[in-house]
Write a protein that holds these residues in place. Sequence first.
Motif, PDB file in Angstrom:
ATOM      1  N   LYS A   1       0.831  -1.206   0.000  1.00 17.10           N
ATOM      2  CA  LYS A   1       0.000   0.000   0.000  1.00 17.10           C
ATOM      3  C   LYS A   1       0.864   1.254   0.000  1.00 17.10           C
ATOM      4  CE  LYS A   1      -4.143   1.798   0.057  1.00 17.10           C
ATOM      5  NZ  LYS A   1      -5.058   1.593  -1.108  1.00 17.10           N
ATOM      6  N   ASN A   2       1.985   1.216   0.744  1.00 15.52           N
ATOM      7  CA  ASN A   2       2.899   2.362   0.759  1.00 15.52           C
ATOM      8  C   ASN A   2       3.440   2.646  -0.633  1.00 15.52           C
ATOM      9  OD1 ASN A   2       3.883   0.845   3.717  1.00 15.52           O
ATOM     10  ND2 ASN A   2       2.942   2.851   3.734  1.00 15.52           N
TER      11      ASN A   2
ATOM     12  N   ASN B   1       0.652   4.109  -2.929  1.00 14.09           N
ATOM     13  CA  ASN B   1       0.340   5.513  -2.621  1.00 14.09           C
ATOM     14  C   ASN B   1       1.455   6.455  -3.082  1.00 14.09           C
ATOM     15  OD1 ASN B   1      -2.105   4.799  -1.461  1.00 14.09           O
ATOM     16  ND2 ASN B   1      -1.279   4.706   0.611  1.00 14.09           N
TER      17      ASN B   1
ATOM     18  N   ARG C   1       1.255   6.777  -6.802  1.00 17.99           N
ATOM     19  CA  ARG C   1       0.063   7.564  -7.137  1.00 17.99           C
ATOM     20  C   ARG C   1       0.355   9.060  -7.023  1.00 17.99           C
ATOM     21  NH1 ARG C   1      -3.647   7.415 -10.212  1.00 17.99           N
ATOM     22  NH2 ARG C   1      -4.481   5.426  -9.501  1.00 17.99           N
TER      23      ARG C   1
END
Length: 375
Positions: free
Chosen positions: A289-290, A293, A296
């Motif tokens: 997830k890190n 993100n 992104r």
Amino acid sequence: MLNEQEERTVSDAKSENKDTEESREEQKNSSRNVMEENKSAGEDESDVDSIEKISEYAREQSDKANVYIQYRIYNNHGVMAGDDAQFESIHVSNGTSGQRTWTGSVFEDKGGLSRWLADHYASYAMALMVAAAAFDSLPYTWVIEAAERLYGSFEHSEETDNVYAQEEILQQFGAEICKGEMNTYIGITSIDIVHFTDPQHREAILKYIWRQYPQLQQNIISWLQSYNMHRPLTMSKRALEVMGFLAGEDFLYFLHEVVPQISANKNISTDMMVGQILILLNQREEHKKNVYNLLRVWSREERIHNLLTALFVCAQLNDKNDIMRDVVENYIQGTLREIQEKVSLKYRSGLYDFMGAGIRSFTFYRMLIETLESS
């Protein structure tokens, strides 16, 4: 001995290199002729300077192709190979080399590692421990050279280090010198290899030194970075793996100390290095997830090298096509704005890197075509 087909491959590679050099020389001569004609035609001196700058820029972009060739299809004595090829296949022979069995490793009693490091802080012995842990099961000469390079970055006290034989230092932390073999393009060669008797010890050493000696973290990272795009390629790959491992253990350090180097260095080699670390981090469930993100955020920025790094990562992972689309659209729109408004060459100067970063992904080309058609 090379067989007939391999000899032709080597010959073709040499011929291509000669043709490329001749082509570049022709480009240089052509650029000079154009500038001389423009001068004789009475063009403004500033226009001639602009043409000269553009010509120089074009030659620099041609030279950049070598960066991608080194990374993607490394030239091993004329034999072209893919990314996953093992250029130096190295393995430990069955059993040791007949050397004595050592006792007294720092791992044999609780607190042994911490006491040993306290006694040998910033010494050559400590540098050898880190080098052996980072480059475990690689040739002895490579490990020794790496240890000397790391030791050179330490701040040394006026006291002289205790002088030990290399083998004696290695046995103190559970490593040994074994007989092994390296299989290269010339065949199998017998070599000495530094090898941990317990594979868990190398990770324990790297974790402990990283956490307990933060004052050495930058030394270690800079040392590992020095092997980026470095021959032998096996060491370069291993250094990246170790950086990925340390980034996984200390993600905040990676985010605040390593990532900013993209903006500071502003070169594609650093972009690819950080990208490879992110790919390794993406393999760890706690950091997926890190990584997503971070990519992104980069995909929506106007920082060229953040965009290139994000594209480099997404082109190799199949689960981040939404981010890749944002990167492609962002970059193309920025390039078109520069052309229309006749402003800086920020996006246009990075077009070669942009294509190189996405070159391995068919999805990249599809998105590129769709973006251009809709623009």
